[in-house]
Design a protein around this motif. Structure first.
Motif: not given
Length: 282
Positions: A224-229, A242-246, A251-254
């Motif tokens: 989860l590179t977006g959440a890491e950033a 909130i920002d990391s969860a969103e 960024e995932i494609e379930p």
């Protein structure tokens, strides 16, 4: 159901096992704990004509710590890892109780689970989060495969024909690193509907590094590179959570199956990641 007929061999050295695999080509399959392969045989999802049982190879049963981290042989059982000390690799210890039931872990192996590459499996997610290294053995020698390059799709890996996953090196982390492992399943021991693995480093309360992975949401575990950033350089306050969860949900494609829709899995990953970060927050 009973499996289709097959020839069985039980080599006592890695070289002997590799020779059997080379002799029989794609008609042969290595057998470790059998917790995935045997059900596939029973349901005719796999039909090898030769099974090469690698459970008697002593070198594949090694489990020790070196300067690179924990070296865990392919046939080390999950229950052994759960019971023995893996100091410096807490994420591995935290993930073990989520793998099936105790009876499964008593037979299931670390290498077997990783090589099987089930999208809902816990150990591939741990390997990706920790940037583990898989070591493949073949007649021409050994080669190292980073976790980010090992998983090639659902139930597929990057081992070449005739190769065996010899061992996995899980890097140790500093004592200041905090870890969390979260998953949601319908019942204890069931396959995960969604899960999250996390390691986070802090300095003066701010995140200096984060490694976050979601699994059971697609063909492979995904970083989860977006959440890491989203959490980098920040305190894990409400806004950061909130920002990391969103970011993770976006960024995932379930995939969509009987256990949950893509939107349901996005919500699960967001909630699980939030709880994981709350758990590691100083």
């Amino acid at each position: 159901m009973k499996p289709p007929p097959f020839a069985y061999c039980r080599p006592h050295s890695l070289d002997e096992a590799l020779e059997f695999l080379a002799e029989h080509g794609d008609e042969a399959r290595p057998l470790a704990g059998g917790q995935s392969l045997v059900p596939m045989l029973n349901h005719r999802l796999a039909r090898p004509t030769v099974l090469v049982d690698i459970g008697a190879i002593g070198d594949l049963q090694r489990m020790d710590r070196n300067e690179s981290g924990w070296r865990i042989g392919a046939t080390v059982t999950q229950r052994r890892v759960e019971r023995e000390s893996t100091e410096g690799c807490d994420l591995l210890r935290l993930a073990m109780p989520f793998i099936g039931h105790r009876q499964i872990r008593a037979r299931g192996t670390v290498g077997g689970s990783i090589a099987h590459a089930d999208p809902a499996a816990e150990l591939p997610a741990v390997a990706l989060t920790l940037d583990a290294t898989m070591v493949a053995a073949g007649l021409d020698g050994q080669r190292e495969i980073p976790a980010a390059e090992f998983f090639a799709g659902p139930y597929m890996n990057s081992l070449e024909e005739g190769e065996i996953l010899s061992h996995v090196t899980f890097p140790t982390v500093p004592p200041t690193t905090r870890c969390s492992f979260r998953e949601f399943a319908r019942r204890k021991g069931d396959f995960a509907v969604a899960g999250v693995a996390a390691t986070v480093d802090f300095e003066d309360g701010s995140v200096t590094a984060a490694s976050l992975t979601a699994f059971a949401v697609g063909s492979n575990p995904v970083r989860l590179t977006g959440a890491e950033a989203a959490v980098a350089g920040r305190h894990l306050d409400e806004a950061a959570l909130i920002d990391s969860a969103e970011a993770a949900a976006a960024e995932i494609e379930p995939w969509d199956d009987i256990h949950g829709s893509p939107q349901y899995r996005r919500q699960l990953v967001a909630a699980l990641l939030r709880r994981a970060l709350q758990e590691v927050a100083p």
